[in-house]
Design a protein around this motif. Structure first.
Motif, PDB file in Angstrom:
ATOM      1  N   TRP A   1      -3.562  -5.637  -1.519  1.00 47.99           N
ATOM      2  CA  TRP A   1      -4.895  -6.115  -1.882  1.00 47.99           C
ATOM      3  C   TRP A   1      -4.809  -7.618  -2.046  1.00 47.99           C
TER       4      TRP A   1
ATOM      5  N   LEU B   1       0.457   3.515   0.356  1.00 50.72           N
ATOM      6  CA  LEU B   1      -0.840   4.180   0.503  1.00 50.72           C
ATOM      7  C   LEU B   1      -0.629   5.486   1.261  1.00 50.72           C
TER       8      LEU B   1
ATOM      9  N   TRP C   1       1.961   7.930   5.225  1.00 50.99           N
ATOM     10  CA  TRP C   1       1.770   6.816   4.309  1.00 50.99           C
ATOM     11  C   TRP C   1       2.202   5.517   4.965  1.00 50.99           C
TER      12      TRP C   1
ATOM     13  N   PHE D   1       1.450  -1.977  -2.494  1.00 44.23           N
ATOM     14  CA  PHE D   1       1.524  -0.551  -2.820  1.00 44.23           C
ATOM     15  C   PHE D   1       1.833   0.288  -1.591  1.00 44.23           C
TER      16      PHE D   1
ATOM     17  N   SER E   1       0.814  -1.291   2.075  1.00 44.16           N
ATOM     18  CA  SER E   1      -0.439  -2.026   2.163  1.00 44.16           C
ATOM     19  C   SER E   1      -0.551  -2.927   0.940  1.00 44.16           C
TER      20      SER E   1
ATOM     21  N   ASP F   1      -3.875   8.394  -1.988  1.00 49.35           N
ATOM     22  CA  ASP F   1      -3.130   8.004  -3.181  1.00 49.35           C
ATOM     23  C   ASP F   1      -2.636   6.574  -3.010  1.00 49.35           C
ATOM     24  N   VAL F   2      -2.818   5.759  -4.040  1.00 51.19           N
ATOM     25  CA  VAL F   2      -2.280   4.400  -4.076  1.00 51.19           C
ATOM     26  C   VAL F   2      -1.154   4.382  -5.103  1.00 51.19           C
TER      27      VAL F   2
ATOM     28  N   LEU G   1       1.108   2.000  -6.849  1.00 54.32           N
ATOM     29  CA  LEU G   1       1.329   0.587  -7.140  1.00 54.32           C
ATOM     30  C   LEU G   1       2.766   0.346  -7.569  1.00 54.32           C
TER      31      LEU G   1
END
Length: 257
Positions: A17, A30, A12, A28, A15, A39-40, A42
């Protein structure tokens, strides 16, 4: 905003957006469970809104984006098997290492069906205290837990997310990538994340003053540490929130993945 292809199965990374203008709207963890499943996890953004935003970028690819039906629970103890960026699995349950040697923490991702059958509801006062402690550790290590008012405001560089290895300037195009890459290669980021102490009652969005003049803004707060975006070339100065003195302290290391 990070290089997903660099993840091996079971690993993992941090990361995020971004808007097309390079402003963060979600941060989040990742996790690549296998070649077909990501899987994200948040931290603060609304999951339904985030999922809808991702779906707009699904064209002909055989990709499904859905709420996972997973409970995320934490404990202040070292993972049984996960280490650093390498997760550990027990069936559909995943274990992530979110700690450092001096402050071990484990995040457990477990299907809700099995979680609700085995995990009692925690005492509300205990849960509140644990949440506050977890958040304070996040902030002390430079993981900004942003309120809704702070989304769509800051670039990854202004939030010093390079410290967490949370974005890439080498991967292919993604929303906001041009701004991130230009800022990186031209060295134009003039502000970054600073940890403050001494303002237990501080509120997100407050101005931070240096020698009486506003120079930055609080972006995340806890009872033990507050995070502000301030000029990188500020130098020695007397910092204050309103008229209350605060002290800049070093950000802790070790949470990069």
């Amino acid at each position: 905003m990070n290089d997903v292809s660099a993840l091996a199965d079971g690993q993992w990374q941090w990361s995020g957006w971004l808007t097309p203008k390079g402003r963060l709207v979600a941060l989040f963890a990742l996790l690549r469970r296998d070649a077909q499943t990501l899987d994200v996890v948040l931290h603060d953004a609304d999951p339904a809104t985030f999922a809808d935003a991702l779906k707009r970028f699904v064209f002909r690819s055989k990709v499904a984006i859905a709420m996972a039906g997973t409970a995320a629970t934490g404990r202040f103890a070292a993972p049984s098997a996960a280490r650093g960026a390498q997760a550990a699995f027990d069936g559909q349950t995943a274990e992530l290492d979110l700690g450092v040697p001096s402050q071990p923490r484990t995040l457990r991702l477990q299907p809700i069906e099995s979680d609700t059958a085995t995990t009692p509801e925690p005492d509300a006062a205990f849960q509140s205290e644990a949440d506050a402690r977890w958040r304070a550790i996040d902030l002390a290590h430079g993981l900004p837990r942003l309120a809704a008012s702070e989304f769509d405001r800051w670039t990854p560089q202004q939030l010093s997310l390079d410290r967490l290895q949370a974005y890439s300037v080498k991967k292919g195009c993604y929303p906001g990538q041009e701004i991130v890459a230009r800022t990186h290669f031209l060295g134009q980021s003039k502000r970054g994340l600073v940890a403050l102490q001494g303002a237990d009652a501080a509120q997100t969005g407050q101005d931070v003053a240096a020698d009486g003049a506003p120079v930055g803004r609080l972006v995340a707060v806890s009872t033990q540490v507050q995070l502000a975006v301030l000029p990188l070339d500020l130098g020695p100065a007397s910092l204050a929130l309103d008229t209350h003195p605060v002290t800049a302290v070093p950000l802790c290391e070790g949470l990069a993945r």
